[in-house]
Design a protein around this motif. Sequence first.
Motif, mmCIF file in Angstrom:
data_model
loop_
_atom_site.group_PDB
_atom_site.id
_atom_site.type_symbol
_atom_site.label_atom_id
_atom_site.label_comp_id
_atom_site.label_asym_id
_atom_site.label_seq_id
_atom_site.Cartn_x
_atom_site.Cartn_y
_atom_site.Cartn_z
ATOM 1 N N ILE A 45 0.838 -1.202 0.000
ATOM 2 C CA ILE A 45 0.000 0.000 0.000
ATOM 3 C C ILE A 45 0.872 1.251 0.000
ATOM 4 O O ILE A 45 0.603 2.205 -0.735
ATOM 5 C CB ILE A 45 -0.978 -0.015 1.200
ATOM 6 N N ASN A 46 1.919 1.258 0.803
ATOM 7 C CA ASN A 46 2.832 2.398 0.847
ATOM 8 C C ASN A 46 3.537 2.605 -0.486
ATOM 9 O O ASN A 46 3.709 3.746 -0.927
ATOM 10 C CB ASN A 46 3.853 2.241 1.975
ATOM 11 N N ILE A 47 3.916 1.536 -1.143
ATOM 12 C CA ILE A 47 4.571 1.643 -2.453
ATOM 13 C C ILE A 47 3.594 2.211 -3.482
ATOM 14 O O ILE A 47 3.960 3.078 -4.286
ATOM 15 C CB ILE A 47 5.136 0.279 -2.903
ATOM 16 N N LEU A 48 2.352 1.753 -3.456
ATOM 17 C CA LEU A 48 1.343 2.272 -4.392
ATOM 18 C C LEU A 48 1.112 3.770 -4.179
ATOM 19 O O LEU A 48 1.008 4.530 -5.149
ATOM 20 C CB LEU A 48 0.030 1.501 -4.244
ATOM 21 N N ILE A 49 1.052 4.183 -2.933
ATOM 22 C CA ILE A 49 0.894 5.614 -2.632
ATOM 23 C C ILE A 49 2.089 6.383 -3.190
ATOM 24 O O ILE A 49 1.922 7.435 -3.814
ATOM 25 C CB ILE A 49 0.736 5.837 -1.112
ATOM 26 N N PHE A 50 3.282 5.858 -2.988
ATOM 27 C CA PHE A 50 4.490 6.506 -3.491
ATOM 28 C C PHE A 50 4.470 6.610 -5.014
ATOM 29 O O PHE A 50 4.827 7.648 -5.578
ATOM 30 C CB PHE A 50 5.730 5.734 -3.012
ATOM 31 N N VAL A 51 4.042 5.553 -5.698
ATOM 32 C CA VAL A 51 3.985 5.561 -7.163
ATOM 33 C C VAL A 51 2.995 6.623 -7.649
ATOM 34 O O VAL A 51 3.296 7.381 -8.584
ATOM 35 C CB VAL A 51 3.620 4.159 -7.712
ATOM 36 N N VAL A 52 1.840 6.715 -7.024
ATOM 37 C CA VAL A 52 0.846 7.729 -7.404
ATOM 38 C C VAL A 52 1.421 9.128 -7.215
ATOM 39 O O VAL A 52 1.294 9.993 -8.094
ATOM 40 C CB VAL A 52 -0.470 7.551 -6.608
ATOM 41 N N ILE A 53 2.084 9.359 -6.089
ATOM 42 C CA ILE A 53 2.690 10.669 -5.829
ATOM 43 C C ILE A 53 3.761 10.974 -6.873
ATOM 44 O O ILE A 53 3.833 12.096 -7.393
ATOM 45 C CB ILE A 53 3.275 10.724 -4.401
ATOM 46 N N CYS A 54 4.577 9.987 -7.213
ATOM 47 C CA CYS A 54 5.620 10.188 -8.236
ATOM 48 C C CYS A 54 5.004 10.528 -9.593
ATOM 49 O O CYS A 54 5.493 11.417 -10.300
ATOM 50 C CB CYS A 54 6.494 8.941 -8.374
ATOM 51 N N LEU A 55 3.932 9.844 -9.951
ATOM 52 C CA LEU A 55 3.275 10.122 -11.233
ATOM 53 C C LEU A 55 2.657 11.517 -11.256
ATOM 54 O O LEU A 55 2.759 12.235 -12.256
ATOM 55 C CB LEU A 55 2.209 9.059 -11.529
ATOM 56 N N LEU A 56 2.026 11.905 -10.164
ATOM 57 C CA LEU A 56 1.466 13.260 -10.086
ATOM 58 C C LEU A 56 2.564 14.302 -10.234
ATOM 59 O O LEU A 56 2.400 15.307 -10.927
ATOM 60 C CB LEU A 56 0.722 13.464 -8.762
ATOM 61 N N TYR A 57 3.693 14.055 -9.591
ATOM 62 C CA TYR A 57 4.821 14.984 -9.666
ATOM 63 C C TYR A 57 5.403 15.031 -11.079
ATOM 64 O O TYR A 57 5.641 16.097 -11.631
ATOM 65 C CB TYR A 57 5.894 14.572 -8.655
ATOM 66 N N LYS A 58 5.607 13.856 -11.657
ATOM 67 C CA LYS A 58 6.224 13.781 -12.991
ATOM 68 C C LYS A 58 5.388 14.504 -14.034
ATOM 69 O O LYS A 58 5.919 15.205 -14.891
ATOM 70 C CB LYS A 58 6.417 12.323 -13.395
ATOM 71 N N TYR A 59 4.078 14.336 -13.974
ATOM 72 C CA TYR A 59 3.202 14.939 -14.976
ATOM 73 C C TYR A 59 2.628 16.282 -14.528
ATOM 74 O O TYR A 59 1.730 16.813 -15.158
ATOM 75 C CB TYR A 59 2.095 13.958 -15.356
ATOM 76 N N ASN A 60 3.159 16.809 -13.420
ATOM 77 C CA ASN A 60 2.780 18.125 -12.901
ATOM 78 C C ASN A 60 1.262 18.272 -12.760
ATOM 79 O O ASN A 60 0.682 19.284 -13.171
ATOM 80 C CB ASN A 60 3.360 19.233 -13.784
ATOM 81 N N LYS A 61 0.616 17.262 -12.199
ATOM 82 C CA LYS A 61 -0.835 17.282 -11.992
ATOM 83 C C LYS A 61 -1.149 17.840 -10.615
ATOM 84 O O LYS A 61 -0.587 17.407 -9.615
ATOM 85 C CB LYS A 61 -1.426 15.869 -12.114
ATOM 86 N N LYS A 62 -2.025 18.809 -10.580
ATOM 87 C CA LYS A 62 -2.452 19.424 -9.323
ATOM 88 C C LYS A 62 -3.906 19.035 -9.092
ATOM 89 O O LYS A 62 -4.775 19.442 -9.849
ATOM 90 C CB LYS A 62 -2.270 20.927 -9.398
ATOM 91 N N LEU B 267 3.086 20.239 -1.341
ATOM 92 C CA LEU B 267 3.683 19.186 -0.513
ATOM 93 C C LEU B 267 4.468 18.169 -1.337
ATOM 94 O O LEU B 267 5.565 17.770 -0.948
ATOM 95 C CB LEU B 267 2.594 18.492 0.301
ATOM 96 N N THR B 268 3.935 17.780 -2.479
ATOM 97 C CA THR B 268 4.644 16.817 -3.326
ATOM 98 C C THR B 268 5.974 17.396 -3.786
ATOM 99 O O THR B 268 7.016 16.745 -3.698
ATOM 100 C CB THR B 268 3.783 16.431 -4.546
ATOM 101 N N ARG B 269 5.954 18.646 -4.258
ATOM 102 C CA ARG B 269 7.197 19.289 -4.694
ATOM 103 C C ARG B 269 8.159 19.437 -3.518
ATOM 104 O O ARG B 269 9.369 19.259 -3.669
ATOM 105 C CB ARG B 269 6.893 20.653 -5.313
ATOM 106 N N ALA B 270 7.630 19.756 -2.341
ATOM 107 C CA ALA B 270 8.484 19.909 -1.155
ATOM 108 C C ALA B 270 9.162 18.586 -0.791
ATOM 109 O O ALA B 270 10.346 18.560 -0.458
ATOM 110 C CB ALA B 270 7.661 20.424 0.018
ATOM 111 N N ILE B 271 8.421 17.496 -0.864
ATOM 112 C CA ILE B 271 8.980 16.184 -0.523
ATOM 113 C C ILE B 271 10.054 15.772 -1.530
ATOM 114 O O ILE B 271 11.121 15.291 -1.149
ATOM 115 C CB ILE B 271 7.864 15.126 -0.410
ATOM 116 N N PHE B 272 9.805 15.988 -2.823
ATOM 117 C CA PHE B 272 10.801 15.630 -3.828
ATOM 118 C C PHE B 272 12.035 16.521 -3.725
ATOM 119 O O PHE B 272 13.157 16.056 -3.910
ATOM 120 C CB PHE B 272 10.202 15.675 -5.237
ATOM 121 N N THR B 273 11.830 17.792 -3.416
ATOM 122 C CA THR B 273 12.965 18.693 -3.229
ATOM 123 C C THR B 273 13.774 18.271 -2.007
ATOM 124 O O THR B 273 15.007 18.279 -2.027
ATOM 125 C CB THR B 273 12.473 20.152 -3.071
ATOM 126 N N LEU B 274 13.080 17.884 -0.943
ATOM 127 C CA LEU B 274 13.744 17.397 0.264
ATOM 128 C C LEU B 274 14.523 16.115 -0.027
ATOM 129 O O LEU B 274 15.651 15.943 0.435
ATOM 130 C CB LEU B 274 12.702 17.162 1.361
#
Length: 128
Positions: free
Chosen positions: A13-30, A47-54
């Motif tokens: 479940i945690n991996i799936l959440i991470f994959v969704v967040i990565c896809l949203l970030y990659k395709y710049n979906k808000k 928050l997504t951009r902050a986490i990836f920047t971190l």
Amino acid sequence: MEKKKKIIKYITINILIFVVICLLYKYNKKICLVYNIFKIPCSGCGLTRAIFTLANGDIKESIKYNIIAIPLIIFYILYNLIYILDIIQNKNRLDKWINKYKKILIFVTIIITIISEIKNILNPLLYN
């Protein structure tokens, strides 16, 4: 064997959440409902951009996007470690601790959310 299945399910479940967040970030979906309805950033915007920047090691830039990222990552890591340890050791420390400090946790969450909301409303990096 039941413990192993429970841990695998939890990690999946945690991996799936991470994959969704990565896809949203990659395709710049808000997908922020607050912003889409009221046209103001919510306390979670950026928050997504902050986490990836971190994750790239830039703490200053991460804070610019959303101040919640650092405490959220720390809480997320600790929560997951303790949860998995509780499964392995057949204990319920996490639930007991959360129930014991529920009022303090709610208060701290509200304060952090208010601070983040004030900062996000004034943040030129979000939704311009």
